[in-house]
Design an enzyme around this catalytic site. Sequence first.
Site, PDB file in Angstrom:
ATOM      1  N   LYS A  55       0.835  -1.200   0.000  1.00  0.00           N
ATOM      2  CA  LYS A  55       0.000   0.000   0.000  1.00  0.00           C
ATOM      3  C   LYS A  55       0.875   1.258   0.000  1.00  0.00           C
ATOM      4  CE  LYS A  55      -3.783  -2.474   2.166  1.00  0.00           C
ATOM      5  NZ  LYS A  55      -4.437  -2.954   3.365  1.00  0.00           N
ATOM      6  N   GLN A  99      -4.245  -1.362   9.558  1.00  0.00           N
ATOM      7  CA  GLN A  99      -4.264  -2.721   9.000  1.00  0.00           C
ATOM      8  C   GLN A  99      -4.915  -3.690   9.991  1.00  0.00           C
ATOM      9  OE1 GLN A  99      -3.168  -3.549   5.815  1.00  0.00           O
ATOM     10  NE2 GLN A  99      -4.022  -5.554   6.235  1.00  0.00           N
ATOM     11  N   ASP A 122     -10.581   3.202   4.240  1.00  0.00           N
ATOM     12  CA  ASP A 122     -10.909   1.770   4.198  1.00  0.00           C
ATOM     13  C   ASP A 122     -12.435   1.582   4.143  1.00  0.00           C
ATOM     14  OD1 ASP A 122      -9.548  -0.556   3.896  1.00  0.00           O
ATOM     15  OD2 ASP A 122      -9.147  -0.904   6.031  1.00  0.00           O
TER      16      ASP A 122
END
Length: 302
Positions: A55, A99, A122
Amino acid sequence: MSLATIIDGKEASARLKSAISASVAALKAKHNIVPGLATVLVGEDPASQVYVRSKQKTATAAGMNSFQHDLPASTSQADLLALVRKLNADPAVNGILVQLPLPKQIDQFAIITAIDPAKDVDGLHPQSAGRLLAGGDSLVSCTPMGCLMLIADVAPNIAGKNAVVLGRSILVGKPVSLLLLNENCTVTMAHSKTQDLPSLCRTADILVAAVGRPEMVKGDWVKPGAIVIDVGINRIPTPDGKGRLVGDVDYAAASKIAGAITPVPGGVGPMTIACLMLNTLKAACQQHGVTDVVVPTRLPSR
Ligand code: NDP
């Protein structure tokens, strides 16, 4: 022999990333703004490390700023919340990605809900999920958005189609279903208690599999000509001990019947990271009130 169109997620994500890079450059040239993505990794899970590095690399390659925060596995919930609040307040950070999964001592929901919804790239904050449900503009979670873009790329108008989504998780099944509903599909969300999945799947013009069961969807579950999107990522054992990645669909059999199908790997996976970049660009534009920079909503044409 494969009859289906293979939906190449790598190629599609390259197209999207190139459009994003162009918009990032335009944002800098017109407004002197560089989108910033903060990634937070707690602990040393090897798979999570790989995802996070990828990412960061993709953000940098797109011309964005990438801020990485690596915390020890023993990090307390209070310390992680403090970091999230710091990132919320940092104007250089437009998107925050924590994460998942997080270590046991941390309440995942408490962390997700602490992220400023404007920076929720997200798309997991209840406010983002609620806006998607209400049909409003929102930061949509990345894998579902990637699925929709791949579908729209092979079938620009899906209004009225029967869509069956296997799986009802907050991360994939539910948002994919809502996105398809917003496109005027007739959507059925199936799960582990659904009866006679094969018959249900055979009604699907669009079949999205997000269950996490290796090759569960057999070839004869697929309606001839259907679009099949395989979200599953499952590692199955091989004699050499290395294992092999397969999806939730029996690809060899289904690709003889489907009209279009995503492979695993190389289908939905690459789109997920590209959509994270898209959300970061979108978040940066929204936070600065910028409206004259293109934020793609579909894959650019080939
Ligand atoms: P979850 O485990 O959270 O959800 C799985 C869903 O599948 C549940 O709703 C469950 O039903 C349903 N299910 C499980 N077994 C069956 C069955 N036998 N028949 C019908 N439905 C079943 O998984 P996720 O949604 O997080 O992920 C799904 C898959 O997608 C995984 O393989 C994951 O690795 C992959 N994934 C891939 C991504 C990518 O970038 N390509 C990103 C995210 C996930 P119930 O609710 O009744 O338990």
